[in-house]
Design a protein around this motif. Structure first.
Motif, PDB file in Angstrom:
ATOM      1  N   ARG A  66      -4.348  -7.155   1.734  1.00 14.55           N
ATOM      2  CA  ARG A  66      -3.634  -6.673   2.207  1.00 14.55           C
ATOM      3  C   ARG A  66      -2.458  -6.200   2.929  1.00 14.55           C
ATOM      4  NH1 ARG A  66      -7.666 -10.117   5.050  1.00 14.55           N
ATOM      5  NH2 ARG A  66      -5.765 -11.898   5.273  1.00 14.55           N
ATOM      6  N   GLU A  67      -2.002  -7.256   1.422  1.00 11.56           N
ATOM      7  CA  GLU A  67      -0.461  -7.275   1.204  1.00 11.56           C
ATOM      8  C   GLU A  67       0.060  -7.632  -0.701  1.00 11.56           C
ATOM      9  OE1 GLU A  67       2.177  -8.455   3.353  1.00 11.56           O
ATOM     10  OE2 GLU A  67       0.601  -8.424   5.367  1.00 11.56           O
ATOM     11  N   CYS A  68       0.819  -7.232  -1.339  1.00 13.19           N
ATOM     12  CA  CYS A  68       1.142  -7.153  -2.198  1.00 13.19           C
ATOM     13  C   CYS A  68       2.317  -7.680  -2.330  1.00 13.19           C
ATOM     14  CB  CYS A  68       1.180  -5.561  -3.675  1.00 13.19           C
ATOM     15  SG  CYS A  68      -0.671  -4.639  -3.068  1.00 13.19           S
ATOM     16  N   THR A  69       2.520  -8.343  -3.063  1.00 12.01           N
ATOM     17  CA  THR A  69       4.293  -9.235  -3.138  1.00 12.01           C
ATOM     18  C   THR A  69       4.364 -10.395  -4.573  1.00 12.01           C
ATOM     19  OG1 THR A  69       3.573 -10.345  -1.253  1.00 12.01           O
ATOM     20  CG2 THR A  69       4.949 -11.047  -1.922  1.00 12.01           C
ATOM     21  N   TRP A  70       5.653  -9.152  -4.705  1.00  9.99           N
ATOM     22  CA  TRP A  70       6.051  -9.195  -5.821  1.00  9.99           C
ATOM     23  C   TRP A  70       7.680 -10.318  -5.949  1.00  9.99           C
ATOM     24  CZ3 TRP A  70       4.267  -4.193  -4.285  1.00  9.99           C
ATOM     25  CH2 TRP A  70       3.443  -3.819  -5.206  1.00  9.99           C
ATOM     26  N   HIS A  88       0.488  -4.734   5.817  1.00  6.40           N
ATOM     27  CA  HIS A  88       0.119  -4.087   6.283  1.00  6.40           C
ATOM     28  C   HIS A  88      -0.663  -3.403   5.144  1.00  6.40           C
ATOM     29  CE1 HIS A  88       2.186  -7.267   9.039  1.00  6.40           C
ATOM     30  NE2 HIS A  88       3.649  -6.620   8.674  1.00  6.40           N
ATOM     31  N   LEU A  89      -1.406  -3.156   4.701  1.00  7.39           N
ATOM     32  CA  LEU A  89      -2.240  -2.073   4.217  1.00  7.39           C
ATOM     33  C   LEU A  89      -3.088  -1.909   5.208  1.00  7.39           C
ATOM     34  CD1 LEU A  89      -1.661  -3.569   0.220  1.00  7.39           C
ATOM     35  CD2 LEU A  89      -0.454  -1.335   1.838  1.00  7.39           C
ATOM     36  N   HIS A  90      -3.105  -0.378   5.388  1.00  7.56           N
ATOM     37  CA  HIS A  90      -4.786  -0.611   6.253  1.00  7.56           C
ATOM     38  C   HIS A  90      -4.608   0.970   6.320  1.00  7.56           C
ATOM     39  CE1 HIS A  90      -2.661   0.455  10.166  1.00  7.56           C
ATOM     40  NE2 HIS A  90      -1.810  -0.306   9.688  1.00  7.56           N
ATOM     41  N   ASP A  91      -5.964   1.490   6.035  1.00  9.30           N
ATOM     42  CA  ASP A  91      -5.456   2.739   6.435  1.00  9.30           C
ATOM     43  C   ASP A  91      -4.652   4.573   5.860  1.00  9.30           C
ATOM     44  OD1 ASP A  91      -7.978   2.384   8.662  1.00  9.30           O
ATOM     45  OD2 ASP A  91      -6.642   2.193   9.972  1.00  9.30           O
ATOM     46  N   GLY A  92      -4.333   3.573   4.879  1.00 11.84           N
ATOM     47  CA  GLY A  92      -3.517   4.628   3.595  1.00 11.84           C
ATOM     48  C   GLY A  92      -2.004   4.296   4.535  1.00 11.84           C
ATOM     49  N   GLU A  93      -1.600   3.177   4.450  1.00  9.75           N
ATOM     50  CA  GLU A  93      -0.288   2.706   5.220  1.00  9.75           C
ATOM     51  C   GLU A  93      -0.152   2.093   4.466  1.00  9.75           C
ATOM     52  OE1 GLU A  93       1.767   4.389   9.559  1.00  9.75           O
ATOM     53  OE2 GLU A  93       1.383   1.585   9.557  1.00  9.75           O
ATOM     54  N   GLY A  94       1.372   1.232   4.259  1.00  9.53           N
ATOM     55  CA  GLY A  94       1.667   0.530   3.909  1.00  9.53           C
ATOM     56  C   GLY A  94       2.743   0.082   4.205  1.00  9.53           C
ATOM     57  N   GLU A  95       3.426  -0.519   4.941  1.00  7.89           N
ATOM     58  CA  GLU A  95       4.827  -1.225   5.708  1.00  7.89           C
ATOM     59  C   GLU A  95       5.736  -1.876   4.039  1.00  7.89           C
ATOM     60  OE1 GLU A  95       7.519  -4.161   8.193  1.00  7.89           O
ATOM     61  OE2 GLU A  95       5.688  -3.774   8.629  1.00  7.89           O
ATOM     62  N   ILE A  96       6.843  -1.236   3.476  1.00 11.97           N
ATOM     63  CA  ILE A  96       7.704  -1.837   2.439  1.00 11.97           C
ATOM     64  C   ILE A  96       9.245  -2.976   2.971  1.00 11.97           C
ATOM     65  CG2 ILE A  96       9.456   0.097   2.720  1.00 11.97           C
ATOM     66  CD1 ILE A  96       9.281  -0.538  -1.096  1.00 11.97           C
ATOM     67  N   GLY A  97       9.030  -3.898   1.931  1.00 13.86           N
ATOM     68  CA  GLY A  97       9.751  -5.617   2.687  1.00 13.86           C
ATOM     69  C   GLY A  97      10.762  -5.872   1.125  1.00 13.86           C
ATOM     70  N   PHE A  98      11.389  -6.084   1.657  1.00 12.53           N
ATOM     71  CA  PHE A  98      12.426  -6.913   0.498  1.00 12.53           C
ATOM     72  C   PHE A  98      13.293  -7.613   0.698  1.00 12.53           C
ATOM     73  CE2 PHE A  98      13.123  -2.276   0.910  1.00 12.53           C
ATOM     74  CZ  PHE A  98      14.728  -2.380   1.216  1.00 12.53           C
ATOM     75  N   TRP A  99      14.279  -8.520  -0.052  1.00 14.94           N
ATOM     76  CA  TRP A  99      15.258  -9.036   0.117  1.00 14.94           C
ATOM     77  C   TRP A  99      16.151  -9.288  -1.562  1.00 14.94           C
ATOM     78  CZ3 TRP A  99      15.834 -13.904  -2.546  1.00 14.94           C
ATOM     79  CH2 TRP A  99      14.182 -14.216  -2.200  1.00 14.94           C
ATOM     80  N   LEU A 100      17.405  -9.716  -0.981  1.00 17.70           N
ATOM     81  CA  LEU A 100      17.710  -9.482  -2.486  1.00 17.70           C
ATOM     82  C   LEU A 100      18.674 -11.202  -2.534  1.00 17.70           C
ATOM     83  CD1 LEU A 100      17.370  -8.924  -5.791  1.00 17.70           C
ATOM     84  CD2 LEU A 100      19.266  -6.666  -4.308  1.00 17.70           C
ATOM     85  N   SER A 101      19.043 -11.638  -2.829  1.00 18.53           N
ATOM     86  CA  SER A 101      19.432 -13.255  -3.858  1.00 18.53           C
ATOM     87  C   SER A 101      21.386 -12.314  -3.666  1.00 18.53           C
ATOM     88  CB  SER A 101      20.028 -13.965  -4.928  1.00 18.53           C
ATOM     89  OG  SER A 101      20.151 -12.786  -6.029  1.00 18.53           O
ATOM     90  N   ALA A 102      22.556 -13.028  -3.076  1.00 15.53           N
ATOM     91  CA  ALA A 102      24.134 -12.493  -2.430  1.00 15.53           C
ATOM     92  C   ALA A 102      24.210 -11.938  -4.206  1.00 15.53           C
ATOM     93  CB  ALA A 102      23.956 -13.370  -1.931  1.00 15.53           C
ATOM     94  N   GLY A 103      23.812 -12.999  -5.326  1.00 14.29           N
ATOM     95  CA  GLY A 103      24.233 -12.827  -6.889  1.00 14.29           C
ATOM     96  C   GLY A 103      23.842 -11.208  -7.037  1.00 14.29           C
ATOM     97  N   ALA A 104      22.153 -11.187  -7.187  1.00 18.84           N
ATOM     98  CA  ALA A 104      22.562  -9.800  -7.444  1.00 18.84           C
ATOM     99  C   ALA A 104      22.034  -8.592  -6.446  1.00 18.84           C
ATOM    100  CB  ALA A 104      20.564 -10.316  -7.642  1.00 18.84           C
TER     101      ALA A 104
END
Length: 199
Positions: A66-70, A88-104
């Motif tokens: 259901r989730e792939c997290t890196w 939320h991987l299901h039926d050929g769809e997924g939702e991308i989400g991300f965050w990045l540290s302030a210094g990067a």
């Protein structure tokens, strides 16, 4: 179903599953008010939250399909600077989400990470073979919108009070990318999603 955690790489970043050695950095970065404002990480964020994330949430997501997290890592030092996932991987769809540290921020690292994750998402032979990747952000998150727009996501609109966040409902910006869409900056995004409008 997603396979066991896989490592991805592109340009300045390497993506791999977060591990125990990353816990303190995750806890430190997730205490950033900017990350708390735009994500659903616990707030206040404690080391125990990072432990639960690394030891439970991430491996359970991969195992269930259901989730792939890196963890987003500097390709040279392998230090963690952020997180990216397909949820939320299901039926050929997924939702991308991300965050990045302030210094990067401002180095192009998230753009590179999104690119390799989308390659994996749409690849039917070595990846997930998704037919649609969606992007959501709380209204006002111009930095996230810039990443999505640059990656080619097509604007789909605003769900009014469409997302709960820390006990209140907030407007939800939405966009999506299909396998055949151009992977280049997308036209048609409203001006209110830009950083200039947010100032």
């Amino acid at each position: 179903m997603a396979p066991a955690p896989v490592e991805l790489a592109g340009g300045p970043v390497v993506l791999s599953a977060p591990v125990e050695a990353d816990i303190d950095r995750i806890a430190e970065f997730c205490r950033d008010p900017e990350i708390a404002a735009w994500t659903t990480v616990p707030s206040p964020y404690e080391r125990a939250d990072a432990e639960k994330f690394v030891a439970g949430i991430v491996p359970d997501g991969w195992a269930s399909g259901r989730e792939c997290t890196w963890a987003l890592r500097d390709a040279q030092t392998r230090l963690l600077h952020g997180m990216i996932g397909l949820h939320h991987l299901h039926d050929g769809e997924g939702e991308i989400g991300f965050w990045l540290s302030a210094g990067a921020r401002g180095r192009g690292w998230m753009a590179a990470a999104v690119d390799v994750v989308l390659d994996y998402a749409f690849d039917a032979s070595a990846g997930l073979g998704l037919q649609r990747v969606v992007w959501h952000a709380f209204a006002g998150n111009a930095a996230s919108a810039a990443v999505a727009r640059r990656a080619g996501f097509q604007w789909e609109g605003v769900a009014r009070l469409g997302a709960p966040h820390r006990g209140v409902r907030r407007d939800d910006w939405q966009a999506a990318l299909l396998p055949g869409d151009p992977r280049q900056p997308a036209d048609g995004w409203p001006a209110f999603t830009s950083a200039q409008a947010a100032r």
